[in-house]
Design an enzyme around this catalytic site. Structure first.
Site, mmCIF file in Angstrom:
data_model
loop_
_atom_site.group_PDB
_atom_site.id
_atom_site.type_symbol
_atom_site.label_atom_id
_atom_site.label_comp_id
_atom_site.label_asym_id
_atom_site.label_seq_id
_atom_site.Cartn_x
_atom_site.Cartn_y
_atom_site.Cartn_z
ATOM 1 N N LYS A 108 0.840 -1.203 0.000
ATOM 2 C CA LYS A 108 0.000 0.000 0.000
ATOM 3 C C LYS A 108 0.878 1.257 0.000
ATOM 4 O O LYS A 108 0.611 2.214 -0.739
ATOM 5 C CB LYS A 108 -0.948 -0.014 1.212
ATOM 6 C CG LYS A 108 -2.058 -1.049 1.053
ATOM 7 C CD LYS A 108 -2.865 -1.312 2.318
ATOM 8 C CE LYS A 108 -3.856 -2.455 2.055
ATOM 9 N NZ LYS A 108 -4.630 -2.862 3.231
ATOM 10 N N GLN A 130 -4.972 -1.739 9.387
ATOM 11 C CA GLN A 130 -4.869 -3.065 8.771
ATOM 12 C C GLN A 130 -5.446 -4.121 9.713
ATOM 13 O O GLN A 130 -5.161 -4.141 10.904
ATOM 14 C CB GLN A 130 -3.388 -3.363 8.460
ATOM 15 C CG GLN A 130 -3.154 -4.633 7.671
ATOM 16 C CD GLN A 130 -3.723 -4.581 6.259
ATOM 17 O OE1 GLN A 130 -3.778 -3.526 5.628
ATOM 18 N NE2 GLN A 130 -4.160 -5.722 5.753
ATOM 19 N N ASP A 170 -11.415 2.641 4.005
ATOM 20 C CA ASP A 170 -11.739 1.206 3.919
ATOM 21 C C ASP A 170 -13.249 0.986 3.784
ATOM 22 O O ASP A 170 -13.686 -0.101 3.415
ATOM 23 C CB ASP A 170 -11.282 0.502 5.212
ATOM 24 C CG ASP A 170 -10.047 -0.354 5.014
ATOM 25 O OD1 ASP A 170 -9.848 -0.844 3.893
ATOM 26 O OD2 ASP A 170 -9.313 -0.542 5.998
HETATM 27 N N1 GUN Z 1 -7.210 -7.136 5.861
HETATM 28 C C1 GUN Z 1 -7.604 -7.881 4.810
HETATM 29 N N2 GUN Z 1 -8.246 -7.118 3.900
HETATM 30 C C2 GUN Z 1 -8.271 -5.871 4.407
HETATM 31 C C3 GUN Z 1 -8.786 -4.637 3.932
HETATM 32 O O1 GUN Z 1 -9.392 -4.530 2.855
HETATM 33 N N3 GUN Z 1 -8.591 -3.566 4.729
HETATM 34 C C4 GUN Z 1 -7.945 -3.657 5.923
HETATM 35 N N4 GUN Z 1 -7.816 -2.548 6.650
HETATM 36 N N5 GUN Z 1 -7.456 -4.779 6.394
HETATM 37 C C5 GUN Z 1 -7.616 -5.876 5.634
#
Ligand code: GUN
Length: 295
Positions: free
Chosen positions: A53, A97, A120
């Site tokens: 990211k 995350q 998100d």
């Molecule tokens: N863990 C797995 N997929 C995601 C996601 O789309 N966003 C976040 N913040 N954590 C994740």
């Protein structure tokens, strides 16, 4: 005839190039979209995702901060950090995350993010907006990316029967909401199946569009796919493979070799949905910056 491959790398790259124009226009107005990514603990997969990211933000010219906290961080410490980021003018998007260590209540943490910075789309305000079809809400990146794959490969969702396998808050539920919306990439008839669905194969075989996000390696076999269906595989699973240098290989939730003989189009793993997820996170961060400027 084997299915056409839906290339998430190519579609994601084209979308990031398009986004570059909007980022340049925002920068001209003195706004550099900024994303904060918070990683709590040392989950190996999360470390990889967070690094990807950050790299994607660098490549797109977005400001970003990756904040790494130890695995025994308290909920209060995380909350204090979120409060600071909520009021930090350089930060337009905040992403925590998942998964979080067990001493932290995931919902309490996600609900503390300012919904205007919740890129998100996990805050109840955004969940509600997406369910109601309000475009100012943030669409969770993975289902948003799946919708873009369908749109950009010319798959007609209107009137189609879409079957979503999986009901997670990250993929299955928001996927169903997006497919139900009125508009491009929506207007589908949606069935949601999950681990407790009886006779799941009877449902999947009715799908014109089959979207699988159940987290079980190669769960969907060729005989579960209707001939000519479009198959979107959201799963990423490591399975042991001593013939590989790393000792494992990645497989999706769909048995690719079987399904591709039956489907008309299918996403590979890797290289299908994965690259779209990060692309859509960039889109959401830019949307957040744009909306922040107009609030
Ligand atoms: N863990 C797995 N997929 C995601 C996601 O789309 N966003 C976040 N913040 N954590 C994740």
């Amino acid at each position: 005839m084997p299915a056409k491959l839906i290339d998430g790398n190519a579609i994601g790259a084209a979308m990031r190039a398009e986004l570059g124009t909007e980022i340049a226009a925002l920068k001209k107005k003195g706004i550099t979209p900024g994303l904060a990514v918070i990683l709590v603990g040392d989950n190996t997969a999360s470390q990889v995702y967070v690094r990807m990211k950050g790299k994607a933000c660098d490549e797109a010219g977005l400001y970003h901060e990756t904040i790494k906290l130890s695995k025994d961080t308290s909920e209060a410490e995380l909350m204090a950090l979120l409060e600071r980021l909520n009021t930090n003018p350089q930060i337009h998007g905040i992403l925590v995350q998942l998964p979080l260590p067990k001493q932290i209540d995931t919902n309490r943490a996600l609900h503390r993010i300012d919904p205007r910075k919740d890129v998100d789309g996990f805050h109840p305000e955004n969940v509600g907006k997406v369910a109601a079809g309000d475009a100012t809400g943030f669409r969770p990146a993975t289902p948003y990316g799946v919708q873009q794959l369908l749109l950009r490969t010319g798959v007609e969702t209107k009137g189609a029967h879409a079957v979503v396998v999986g009901r997670s808050n990250i993929v299955g539920r928001p996927m169903a909401a997006l497919l139900l919306q009125d508009g491009p990439g929506g207007n589908a008839t949606v069935t949601v199946c999950h681990s407790r669905t009886r006779g799941i194969d009877q449902h999947t075989r009715l799908a014109d569009i089959l979207i699988v996000a159940i987290g079980k390696p190669e769960f969907v076999t060729g005989d579960m796919v209707k001939p000519g269906a479009v198959v979107i595989d959201v799963g990423v699973n490591r399975v042991d493979d001593p013939s590989k240098k790393q000792g494992y290989r990645l497989v999706g939730d769909v048995k690719f070799q079987e399904a591709k003989q039956v489907a008309s189009a299918i996403t590979p793993v890797p290289g299908g949905v994965g690259p779209m997820t990060i692309t859509m996170l960039l889109y959401n961060t830019v949307q957040a910056a744009r909306q922040w400027a107009h609030r």
